[in-house]
Scaffold this motif. Structure first.
Motif: not given
Lengths: 357, 357, 357, 357
Positions: A29, A45, A52, A55, A77, A99-100, A103, A131
């Motif tokens: 990250w 984010s 998330s 991060w 999201a 953005i993950v 999750e 991510d």
């Protein structure tokens, strides 16, 4: 590196190199952020779960201006809000979308294709930093097609390697951005890597050679199975798990089908049960490791991971174990019900193993 | 962690933790610096070879005010100049002394006891940050007695483990300093470690469990041999190597006996020989890895590492090989001369193996 | 052997010993027989399945006079006939009773306590030679209490080691018998072992050191779990498997409860199904290895092994897999039924893991 | 066997096969003899050291009529006497010539080409049974050209595998002989192997799969280096060792150059030294394993093995160690002398490693 055999032992009398970088996960990250952004830069984010959240915490501590888009945990999201922000950002103050992909805390997979469409639609130049820790090599992931600028993952997830290796992949645009990014960085500085790469010695510090050999072997296994087959296998296992959850009369933490994750399922338990008790019993009585509910969903969900080097019968053993544990903690499950639902689906969908036909 | 045996396989169905920090070497340097210092802080650093040079470069890139004390390569840290600087620093602008215990590029061991004496003599509160990468667990190292504030090493040196683990040890004074240190840090932030340590879960991100098990085993081996015996063994091997070098009629890059390193010997070659050719031949013909000369001493020295899980007969095989290589490249060595000199010393000094008496 | 650590590599410059005996299974049978008996000696042997058949074949080829007591496959040794033979053998022409404790082909466990009672009742001096290959370290086995004269097993069964080691244990009476036994033997001759054992060098030829270390580790694991717990675990898994078979509406090849084996279950399939097809599908589609029906029960049974380093959730995954396969081949199984039956029993009987309470 | 990858763990629920034969060394001898000969058959066997002695002992215990041709230990097989016996044996009473290619106890290599020539010259049909334990894959060995009927070796020698595997190779003539050989055999019976080989399941009992995979890998390493290069490497190491022995002023136990072994060197010590003391010191002080003198040469020789996965620098470390030990026990060796002699030869003869040129 010398892959070719010489008889007897190599006589190793080097003083040894001094340093070894193993950026991984949190480190990856940091590598993605500090190499592409400058302090004060605005990032968008998405806060949808514990990872998330972490991060975002890192982004704030690294002094970026983080524009947090929060969703209820169990939702993906909120891309409508992203659309609004992009539409309003005529002066391009947004430097990166962080953005993950998946999750892990809630079992939610975000739709990266839509993120790309929005960026294209608004002709917005923001970087797309992803991510992919619990997605890459298990879920469908398309770096080029989706215009991902930095994708990162770790060795200990879908690659099924020991922990210790962070893998960061940058687009030409991200590399270009790194030339002007002003974040302080040394250990994670891509320039050192690029410099030694050009020299042909590849590494600024001693790499973890054993993990590089491991990565080679892990990729060989994935290619041997076929990446499409790997993804299809994860799809089957995600589906089978969800069918079992449904048969038990329990709810998936993930609120809509579009966000269902094929690598992890977070299962909601009734209010009178503490989900941590389920995880504890799994460990203490059945020698099984399940995932705890974290932060906002602590006590409310337990998680079944179904990614990596895993097959259907292993998953069915897990599901049978969960049924016993549910009964142990007082939930009126019908033994065999989840396994039966999963089997009914799997029995029609598991393909023959090509090498054994 | 569960060290106790349960029958059958553990059923691992966690989603997997996301992140793994493996700060090591370069990372450990950054961890030591950013947790104890603020941008602009003055450090005194000794430039005596390639690895101290790289650490100084890192300090500068992290925006510290580095007061570089340079020595000719082959000499130790100039502690007379340190004394002057400490004497003159009434306002305590020096926040940290950064010193490499054993400079691997030149085979120079610095005298840390003297550094501590000077700090005490001038009652100077500067932190003492020590790179012990090629010394700890091989050379005499006394964290408490010498008042070292941060000591760091890596898994891949005297511990004889694979690469991947950085080990950073902080004194109470260093921990105190970390509370006010303003350097930006996330991945390397000690606070995250301390927080999880207090929670009893120990790690902010997934650690490299396989290396932690390895560390446990490596320490067991060291304790079984006895740390004093380990150090004595390195002393023997350093001495034996230097006797061989002398018998060959070659010079040690290290200019005075007080700086001789017992973990690595850098050997000067005559001007008409390119030391890189020696290293290349060792690899290509004798399956032996020697260390190159780096930077200022490139082409001028080759290095024999003699640290870690190594014994005398392995070293003698190496020395015999070096003799052949010297002959290969045109140096008029008398074959057997270095081995004979080393043997004459070793034959009287190798102790019996206690478990076999 | 040297278990204690010496630094560096051991310098192995022995010419190497020439020979290594690894009598195991078939070899262990031969070892037991040729060291205690002479050609022409009468043995009583029970034919109840493929492995007892093979042992009898060996006895005949070694020129013993084998008095075969045959049972239908699926039944245990006929001890009534043994009683008759012992009663009639006033002149003690029977030199040895050869019996397989657990017949792996049919999942039948013989009652050794009764064999001993009969021998004692008739004051008969015959040796009691027992094949414990699929029983020792998994089922209750009492060498001394049951007066077993030679017990044998292999490394690759309940010990969960790789193949390669045969373990033969002889009573004082068996050792005494070996002094007059006239069967030709060299490789298997106990005298060579005893001679080197007395010399303190233990082995007449180089043993498989890696398997001896493995045996030490395997026994440590068994003692850590507790031999009683190991046996109880096998009892649970045997019972759970049989409950599943019953729930599927299928029959156990083993005809009476007194013979049920807790290490392997042979399942009879309806006449319209070829059991080999089940085993083939398990392998080709579900990556599962089941046991074929052998010889007289070929095509009629498939076998589920449940011994060694195995736990309940692994077994449940297997049972779920079998259900899918049964459906695949056209048997009208109710999915989840066997797993449910097994879970209902296991959920009340799996103990907590002591180290995790 | 299934070499191809299937994801996740294989579900192993076989009852396990019962038996594993690992005839090796002594077992391989017995396999060679009992499958080709009948009790009372005449063999000509050469007694030239401990291992040929043990084989002869086995032949006698297996009731063959062994015609022993003895040489002084340190000499090769007396082929003049063989010639006489063959010449005199008009009625072909000699059924087999049993010969150890390389006698490990004395470092003597016999001339198999000459044995074949004699058999051909006298048109004698005797089988040629060869113990190649310490020669095959290290010394030049030509099964077809020399008309060897049975060749045997073990996994733990030049193949550099763990112990446990005996390898027996039979000519068509030997297979033919096995049809009429009347020696009692079960465990070693080639017929069982041939039967399962034809069935396509290959093994009459469970083989040691881990060693079969190991054998595949060991052969790959040998082929990668090139068998000719492997043999040349052994030739170099044998020669280097003998040059060191000569430089020390000691004698080779092997009396003539034609018998020098390139896999093991037995070194004679002066009468005032007990060679066992040298072996003991090597172990107790230098962590080195040398070979003891056995039987007739006990106390008189120590042995340096130089076979298998070994290279020149490892050997030089060994030779340096031997020099120190010789000094330890009072022999007036000049330190470095043997290493120098070996280096002088090796420095001109070690080739470049092809993959690194």
């Amino acid at each position: 590196m010398d892959y070719v055999y010489g008889p007897g032992k190599n006589h190793l009398f080097v003083p040894g190199p001094v340093n070894i970088p193993e950026p991984s996960g949190t480190g990856a990250w940091e590598s993605a952020l500090t190499n592409t952004l400058s302090p004060g830069d605005r990032t968008v984010s998405f806060l949808i779960g514990q990872f998330s959240l972490l991060w975002i915490d890192q982004q704030q501590r690294l002094n970026f201006n983080v524009d947090v888009v929060e969703s209820e945990w169990g939702q993906g999201a909120n891309l409508d809000i992203l659309a609004e922000k992009l539409a309003a950002d005529h002066s391009h103050t947004i430097k990166a979308i962080c953005i993950v992909h998946n999750e892990t805390a809630t079992g939610v997979t975000n739709n990266l294709a839509t993120v790309r469409k929005l960026l294209d639609h608004y002709r917005h130049p923001a970087l797309l930093l992803v991510d992919g820790v619990s997605s890459i090599c298990a879920l469908d992931f398309r770096m080029d097609e989706w215009g991902v600028d930095v994708a990162l993952t770790g060795s200990q997830k879908a690659l099924s390697l020991p922990t210790g290796l962070g893998i960061v992949c940058a687009s030409p645009k991200a590399l270009e951005a790194s030339k002007s990014a002003k974040s302080v960085r040394v250990f994670f500085d891509w320039n050192d890597y690029l410099k030694f790469y050009k020299l042909g010695t590849f590494w600024p510090y001693t790499p973890s050679i054993q993990l590089l050999y491991g990565l080679r072997a892990a990729l060989d296994l994935i290619f041997e199975e076929g990446l499409d087959n790997v993804i299809a296998r994860h799809t089957r296992m995600g589906k089978a798990t969800r069918l079992a959850v449904e048969a038990w009369g329990l709810k998936n933490c993930t609120q809509k089908e579009e966000w269902y994750s094929d690598t992890v399922t977070a299962v909601l338990v009734p209010p009178y049960i503490d989900s941590a008790e389920i995880v504890k019993r799994a460990w203490k009585r059945y020698n099984m490791s399940l995932g705890l509910g974290l932060n906002k969903v602590a006590g409310k969900v337990f998680r079944i991971g179904h990614l990596g080097n895993l097959n259907e019968l292993q998953l069915l053993g897990c599901l049978a174990g969960v049924e016993m544990i549910l009964k142990d903690v007082g939930y009126p499950v019908k033994l065999g019900s989840g396994v039966a639902a999963a089997c009914a689906y799997l029995q029609n969908n598991i393909p023959m193993i090509p090498s054994r036909i």
